[in-house]
Motif scaffolding. Sequence first.
Motif, PDB file in Angstrom:
ATOM      1  N   UNK A 102      41.223  51.475  38.434  1.00 46.57           N
ATOM      2  CA  UNK A 102      40.314  51.087  37.434  1.00 46.57           C
ATOM      3  C   UNK A 102      39.187  50.169  38.480  1.00 46.57           C
ATOM      4  N   UNK A 103      37.895  50.544  38.062  1.00 43.74           N
ATOM      5  CA  UNK A 103      37.007  49.723  38.845  1.00 43.74           C
ATOM      6  C   UNK A 103      36.140  49.106  37.540  1.00 43.74           C
ATOM      7  N   UNK A 157      37.931  47.954  31.672  1.00 37.30           N
ATOM      8  CA  UNK A 157      39.170  48.744  31.909  1.00 37.30           C
ATOM      9  C   UNK A 157      39.992  47.907  32.671  1.00 37.30           C
ATOM     10  N   UNK A 158      39.479  47.254  33.479  1.00 36.21           N
ATOM     11  CA  UNK A 158      40.260  46.223  34.202  1.00 36.21           C
ATOM     12  C   UNK A 158      40.998  45.019  33.355  1.00 36.21           C
ATOM     13  N   UNK A 159      40.102  44.489  32.458  1.00 35.78           N
ATOM     14  CA  UNK A 159      40.756  43.599  31.603  1.00 35.78           C
ATOM     15  C   UNK A 159      41.472  44.221  30.627  1.00 35.78           C
ATOM     16  N   UNK A 190      39.470  36.337  37.357  1.00 32.85           N
ATOM     17  CA  UNK A 190      38.488  35.765  38.242  1.00 32.85           C
ATOM     18  C   UNK A 190      38.936  36.144  39.698  1.00 32.85           C
ATOM     19  N   UNK A 191      40.032  36.387  39.850  1.00 28.11           N
ATOM     20  CA  UNK A 191      40.378  36.973  41.245  1.00 28.11           C
ATOM     21  C   UNK A 191      39.604  38.281  41.282  1.00 28.11           C
ATOM     22  N   UNK A 192      39.144  39.112  40.395  1.00 27.83           N
ATOM     23  CA  UNK A 192      38.533  40.329  40.263  1.00 27.83           C
ATOM     24  C   UNK A 192      36.928  40.153  40.255  1.00 27.83           C
ATOM     25  N   UNK A 193      36.695  38.799  40.237  1.00 25.85           N
ATOM     26  CA  UNK A 193      35.450  38.304  39.959  1.00 25.85           C
ATOM     27  C   UNK A 193      34.608  38.589  38.651  1.00 25.85           C
ATOM     28  N   UNK A 194      35.426  38.480  37.497  1.00 22.96           N
ATOM     29  CA  UNK A 194      35.129  38.662  36.228  1.00 22.96           C
ATOM     30  C   UNK A 194      35.020  37.240  35.667  1.00 22.96           C
TER      31      UNK A 194
END
Length: 710
Positions: A414-415, A419-421, A471-475
């Motif tokens: 997922x990008x 969807x990542x959340x 946060x590690x995925x910059x969200x």
Amino acid sequence: MRFAATHKVVSYLMVTTAFLMLALTGELPPWLLLLTLAAIGGSYFFDPQQHPLMLRRSYNYSLYGAMLLLSALLLGNASGPEALWDGGLRMLCVLLVGKLWQRRHNGDYLQVYVVSFVMLLGATFVESSMLYALLLFLYVVFAMWTLTLFHLRREMEENYLLKHLPGRHGQAAESERVEVERILNSRRVVGPPFLLTTALAGLCTFFVALGLFLLLPRFHVTVELPFHRRALPSTGFSERLELGSHGLLRDNPRVVMRVELPGQNPPSVLRLRGVSFARYEQGRWSQHRLGEQPLGVSQGLAQIDAVRDLHQPPLRRTEIYLEPLDAEALFTPTPGYPVALYLPDAFAAISGLLTVTSDGQLAARGRRAPLHYAVLSSSESPSLPTDDLAIYRELSSDLRLRLRPLALQMVGDATQPSVQAERILAYLQKNYSYTTRLWKPSEREPIFEFLQRERRGHCEYFATAMAVLLRSLDIPSRTVNGYLSPEWNRYGRFFVVRQQHAHSWVEALLPGQGWVVLDPTPSQSPPAPWPILHPLRQLFDGLDMSFGKYVLEYDASAQQHLGERLLRLWQKRAASKQIDPEPPSFTYKKLLRSALLLLSSGLFAWLLYRRLKRPSDELLAGEREGRGLLVQALTVLRRRGFVRGPGETLRKLSERISDDGDPIAPHFSQLVEHYYAHRFGDQPLDRALVDRLIDQMRATPRRPRPEMRN
């Protein structure tokens, strides 16, 4: 029941009710509450008048010494800013128990009554529940019983025991003391009619006070008292968040707030937002109040979004009745964003500064009293400046380096941030378990211990794990502390929020959606409610809610609203009568129904009066017979020149005849003693003896008059 026993029972009912009212406030420690109740119950069965040991001075000295020692120990445990308040309440418990174990005469009982009244005042300062109102009504009824019997007992002891104690001719009149004991042990002085009558008088007093409460003009006067209800400890909810610092939360049923949703269909669960956290470091979250500024309150309205029109839908209104809590946060429903607050007129007096942050976090500085406020919220959340979002992406380089591979493993291919959340949320709920049993972290960074080894924890671990993974995925993300309540009260139609409903979750900023609530904690099915206890608890919660809304919050505006409503009903009824007058037949039926109702009410009142006036036919017959014979004896005395004076007792009359030297005195004195034994000592009336004494009085010749000298 005997007079002395009745006086003792009602005295203990009054005192115990006052103590229960004080215990209801939660201001007393549980161990002191149990000890005081045990001491009150034990003192009931140990009457100092029946135990010679308790009448000695050594017993008094020992009791006073124990009271001083206990007071020193209790005052030593009262610390903090409320030491004076805590120490005073504990001293009241010591004084109450000490006087109950030392009661010997009316003075001791009076001191016990004073202590119970002070306890009542202390409870009034801090308690405001429906159960308190019920106990207050019982206290009023018990106080009427107690004070009436106390007055009667004091009159008995003063008139019969103290005034006539020396006796006549320098001899001790022991018979006077026996007479008082007879009266105290009599079953005819008080009984069920007296208790029923005083209870009805208390009920009438209650309704009169209720009418005055509704009709008297209400004035807005705010007095800052030094005593307030003790703030509830924020178990589970806190304005700081540290992993592993909270204990078992599922066993604390104390009510934190009650929430109404007027005009809305109640959801399955109610989520209330309290505080949010932005900075994370080594298992600790801290707040960062972005753009915090004071919020002005004008005529009870605090508008957060100055641009939005409050009369333009759609805006949701939420009524929140918040109990005193040792936190400054004001709670708002989520998802949604608060637009305005409606606050009581006395908010400036009961609270300090009202502040709001850019993310809608509200706080009332210095709030100590219960607060009822309304929240207008919108589904549109304002966007934060770009610089403000950086703090929600902050993460140490070491933590980001270790967490990113775990996050990528969870999201897969997922990008898109949304969807990542969703995949991180589903992964945590599926592969980790919820528990309230704490484990002590052994690393400086407990989140890795939760993710890689323990794989179990409470809501704060789940919320922290998801926030740092995002946060590690910059969200951008943040954790939130608040309450999640599934308890809907069907009687009052409101949500009940308890301490055990404290919860933590995540808010993430997703493209095109704004700030979205994400709750990674696995859902837990609530325990099955008890078949009887759960409905009873809901019923009492509904009564408390109604008592707070319609009694405690009855102010000038509520009185004006009630008056306008009654006026509209009256005008509507008058208009209907003018348009469609009642037919004569209906008037006759109404008149007949009123007459029957009045007749039945009068009959019931007459029967009740006869019942209260005549406790039993046997007792009334005995009293009438004794009084009839007494009237015959007084007639004989009147013929001999002895007339009973106003307020003169039979014994006083007998003493006057004896002092006068009339030979009829011994017969009348014996008749008086027998009548007193029958009237106050429950002894049967010996008709033959009384007739013989009256015949002897009639047959006794008059005393010869001394010849007059010229």
